[in-house]
Scaffold this active site. Structure first.
Site, PDB file in Angstrom:
ATOM      1  N   ASP A   1     -85.406 -29.567  35.513  1.00  0.00           N
ATOM      2  CA  ASP A   1     -84.778 -29.840  36.811  1.00  0.00           C
ATOM      3  C   ASP A   1     -84.764 -31.323  37.171  1.00  0.00           C
ATOM      4  OD1 ASP A   1     -87.429 -30.287  37.285  1.00  0.00           O
ATOM      5  OD2 ASP A   1     -87.667 -28.760  38.841  1.00  0.00           O
ATOM      6  N   GLY A   2     -85.375 -32.142  36.310  1.00  0.00           N
ATOM      7  CA  GLY A   2     -85.377 -33.577  36.585  1.00  0.00           C
ATOM      8  C   GLY A   2     -86.310 -33.994  37.708  1.00  0.00           C
TER       9      GLY A   2
ATOM     10  N   ARG B   1     -89.187 -47.487  23.780  1.00  0.00           N
ATOM     11  CA  ARG B   1     -90.249 -46.771  23.062  1.00  0.00           C
ATOM     12  C   ARG B   1     -89.970 -46.774  21.572  1.00  0.00           C
ATOM     13  NH1 ARG B   1     -90.789 -42.639  27.292  1.00  0.00           N
ATOM     14  NH2 ARG B   1     -89.726 -43.597  29.042  1.00  0.00           N
TER      15      ARG B   1
ATOM     16  N   ASP C   1     -92.150 -40.900  21.521  1.00  0.00           N
ATOM     17  CA  ASP C   1     -91.372 -41.227  22.728  1.00  0.00           C
ATOM     18  C   ASP C   1     -92.280 -41.707  23.852  1.00  0.00           C
ATOM     19  OD1 ASP C   1     -92.095 -38.387  22.415  1.00  0.00           O
ATOM     20  OD2 ASP C   1     -91.372 -38.182  24.455  1.00  0.00           O
ATOM     21  N   ASN C   2     -93.586 -41.580  23.667  1.00  0.00           N
ATOM     22  CA  ASN C   2     -94.522 -42.053  24.681  1.00  0.00           C
ATOM     23  C   ASN C   2     -95.294 -43.276  24.216  1.00  0.00           C
ATOM     24  OD1 ASN C   2     -93.761 -40.015  26.434  1.00  0.00           O
ATOM     25  ND2 ASN C   2     -95.312 -38.595  25.681  1.00  0.00           N
TER      26      ASN C   2
ATOM     27  N   ARG D   1     -92.135 -46.184  39.098  1.00  0.00           N
ATOM     28  CA  ARG D   1     -92.897 -46.756  37.985  1.00  0.00           C
ATOM     29  C   ARG D   1     -92.349 -48.145  37.663  1.00  0.00           C
ATOM     30  NH1 ARG D   1     -93.634 -43.132  32.649  1.00  0.00           N
ATOM     31  NH2 ARG D   1     -91.395 -43.385  32.393  1.00  0.00           N
TER      32      ARG D   1
ATOM     33  N   ARG E   1     -86.072 -36.922  33.615  1.00  0.00           N
ATOM     34  CA  ARG E   1     -86.459 -36.853  35.034  1.00  0.00           C
ATOM     35  C   ARG E   1     -86.785 -38.244  35.552  1.00  0.00           C
ATOM     36  NH1 ARG E   1     -92.703 -34.921  34.256  1.00  0.00           N
ATOM     37  NH2 ARG E   1     -92.718 -35.950  32.271  1.00  0.00           N
TER      38      ARG E   1
HETATM   39  P1  AMP Z   1     -92.992 -36.008  28.342  1.00  0.00           P
HETATM   40  O1  AMP Z   1     -93.732 -34.870  27.767  1.00  0.00           O
HETATM   41  O2  AMP Z   1     -93.346 -36.244  29.765  1.00  0.00           O
HETATM   42  O3  AMP Z   1     -93.080 -37.236  27.528  1.00  0.00           O
HETATM   43  O4  AMP Z   1     -91.460 -35.584  28.370  1.00  0.00           O
HETATM   44  C1  AMP Z   1     -90.750 -35.272  27.209  1.00  0.00           C
HETATM   45  C2  AMP Z   1     -89.273 -35.133  27.518  1.00  0.00           C
HETATM   46  O5  AMP Z   1     -89.036 -34.091  28.467  1.00  0.00           O
HETATM   47  C3  AMP Z   1     -88.624 -36.383  28.099  1.00  0.00           C
HETATM   48  O6  AMP Z   1     -87.335 -36.466  27.568  1.00  0.00           O
HETATM   49  C4  AMP Z   1     -88.581 -36.066  29.570  1.00  0.00           C
HETATM   50  O7  AMP Z   1     -87.556 -36.775  30.225  1.00  0.00           O
HETATM   51  C5  AMP Z   1     -88.286 -34.586  29.567  1.00  0.00           C
HETATM   52  N1  AMP Z   1     -88.723 -33.933  30.808  1.00  0.00           N
HETATM   53  C6  AMP Z   1     -89.987 -33.761  31.217  1.00  0.00           C
HETATM   54  N2  AMP Z   1     -90.029 -33.120  32.410  1.00  0.00           N
HETATM   55  C7  AMP Z   1     -88.761 -32.879  32.777  1.00  0.00           C
HETATM   56  C8  AMP Z   1     -88.142 -32.251  33.899  1.00  0.00           C
HETATM   57  N3  AMP Z   1     -88.862 -31.744  34.908  1.00  0.00           N
HETATM   58  N4  AMP Z   1     -86.801 -32.186  33.911  1.00  0.00           N
HETATM   59  C9  AMP Z   1     -86.078 -32.704  32.912  1.00  0.00           C
HETATM   60  N5  AMP Z   1     -86.593 -33.290  31.842  1.00  0.00           N
HETATM   61  C10 AMP Z   1     -87.924 -33.394  31.751  1.00  0.00           C
HETATM   62 MG    MG Z   2     -92.603 -39.185  28.080  1.00  0.00          MG
END
Ligand code: AMP
Ligand code: MG
Length: 489
Positions: free
Chosen positions: A122-123, A180, A249-250, A173, A90
């Protein structure tokens, strides 16, 4: 003259590092926050960003000259479980600019629509997480903690479906890069040694040019990454910050805090506190953050073994040395930070024991972490001694502890004005308290961004008392308490 001078180095990396993707068009964007000092640092005129053309770039309505939007690929361990392909699901990297400080910065839209890596998502982003990221990342920057920044926040004018339909938003951002631990893991898991070399070269050139001519640049790159994390985690802990989702990944390679999902600042001190609804086992609790960073760095080291340039057992031994150095550096940073919070000299022999006992006492007495230190630094001002003891379940314990503390300061040999200066520089008056962030989000959901803007304004100067901002110091009333936070997804 173009409005943004993009110079995109990541897009010149091999094709398997990213997927090209243009943002979705937001139907009716509204600018809800703009970080003017940051815009200027990026060499972008804030007036432009406020204009129709500027808003078009922040909302995906147009793609700037020189921008080549792309989604980066990465993998990661999420709560210890392996995900072979995550990537920007996203988010889109619009491109890079060289700031007036000479640093190369990524400019990224978060919430701009689907990419190759969106899987079922949904990105998009709802306005709540956008407001949270804007407010909390900027508060962290003002506290002096390395962090990704927020350049702008917009409402898109489109609803996104979560549990209910919610107004959508995009945060712009800014980061020293978005590479990462999980980026290295992605290529390592494909046994793609060439890509690991390309990625390491890129990381060294961009973030650690000093290690280029060292005897083993890969080892020194790893060491630099690890030491930045050691100092970052000590910074988090000294302000009571709980990241909440320290998945590989974070964890960003340049040592900036990234991903403001279920993060929170602790109120009542509890070393094992977690807020995140999905962290049921307390993996990323306040006091466990250094251990988890160590775990993540171990995963990073594993990816580097094939390019370390030594037989595996020797490379492992060197990596272990770096990991011990990480531990020592974190401990030293933690001790130094807390000595400063208590107004003590950095190197007093009794510090460690004093700090440990004080934290145990704070926990047993359910003391608000930020107020404890902010009243301590103002102890000589009228009213603060009473406010301080009122933080304790048993105020007598507070009064007794104060005399122990005074004794410690007096025998430490530090000059009292030095002690005061140390506390004043280390103990914020204002932090983004969870209920305040929640109020900003709730108002934002109704289209009122003034609450968020006021909060962000107060948090620009967290260390000094501001007129008319007393209520921002207060902990929540019982009915305002936020006990759980949720991922932005
Ligand atoms: P996060 O928990 O925010 O670190 O996200 C983990 C993964 O989920 C990453 O690959 C994000 O890009 C993906 N992601 C989180 N929210 C969405 C979303 N609404 N649509 C698509 N991918 C998402
Ligand atoms: Mg993340």
């Amino acid at each position: 003259m173009t409005a943004i001078n993009f110079d995109n180095s990541y897009s010149r990396l091999p094709d398997n590092f990213f997927a090209r993707q243009d943002p979705d068009v937001s139907p009716a964007p509204v600018l809800i926050a703009l970080n003017e000092p940051l815009a200027r640092r990026l060499g972008i005129d804030p007036t432009f960003l406020k204009s129709k053309d500027g808003l078009a770039l922040l909302s995906g309505q147009s793609v700037a000259d020189g921008s080549k939007p792309l989604a980066m690929v990465y993998a990661g361990h999420q709560f210890g479980g392996w995900s072979p392909r995550l990537g920007d699901g996203r988010a889109l990297l619009l491109g890079e600019v060289i700031g007036t400080d000479g640093i190369r910065y990524d400019i990224q839209l978060k919430g701009s629509g689907r990419t190759l890596f969106s899987r079922g998502g949904d990105g998009k982003a709802a306005i709540g997480p956008v407001i949270r990221e804007y407010v909390v990342s900027e508060a962290m920057a003002a506290l002096g903690v390395p962090t990704t920044r927020a350049l702008a926040a917009i409402a898109t004018g489109e609803d996104v479906m979560r549990n209910a339909a919610l107004p959508g938003g995009i945060v712009t951002r800014v980061a020293q890069s978005h590479i990462r631990v999980g980026t290295f893991q992605y290529f390592a898991s494909h046994d793609d040694v060439d890509a690991l070399r390309v990625l390491s070269d890129y990381v060294i050139d961009r973030h650690f040019p000093d290690v280029r001519n060292s005897e083993n640049p890969i080892r020194e790159m790893f060491r630099s990454i690890a030491l930045r994390q050691a100092s970052l985690i000590a910074d988090w802990m000294r302000f009571g910050f709980i990241h909440g989702v320290m998945n590989t990944d974070n964890m960003q390679i340049a040592g900036e805090t990234i991903d403001y999902g279920p993060c929170a600042f602790m109120e009542e001190f509890d070393a094992l506190q977690v807020f995140s609804s999905i962290d049921q086992k307390g993996r990323y609790a306040w006091a466990r953050q250094a251990t988890m960073a160590h775990w993540n760095l171990t995963r990073l080291a594993e990816t580097l073994l094939p390019i370390w340039g030594l037989p595996e057992d020797e490379a492992v031994a060197e990596a272990e040395d770096v990991l011990s150095e990480f531990g020592a550096r974190f401990n030293a940073g933690f001790q130094k930070a807390f000595a400063q919070k208590f107004g003590l000299p950095a190197d007093h022999k009794d510090n460690t024991e004093f700090i440990q006992k004080a934290l145990q006492m704070m926990q047993a007495q359910h003391v608000d972490f930020t107020l404890f230190f902010s009243h301590l630094r103002r102890m000589e001002k009228a009213g603060h001694a009473d406010k301080f003891s009122a933080l304790f379940d048993d105020p007598k314990v507070g009064v007794e502890w104060l005399s122990v503390w005074r004794q410690m300061v007096n025998t430490s040999g530090i000059d009292l004005s030095d002690s005061q200066a140390r506390m004043d520089a280390a103990n914020p008056i204002y932090i983004p308290r969870n209920h305040r962030v929640e109020q900003a989000i709730q108002a934002g959901l109704k289209g009122d961004y003034s609450v968020m803007q006021r909060l962000a304004k107060v948090l620009e100067n967290p260390m000094s008392e501001q007129a008319d901002a007393a209520e921002f110091e207060n902990p929540p009333e019982p009915d305002q308490r936020v006990t759980q936070t949720f991922c932005g997804t």
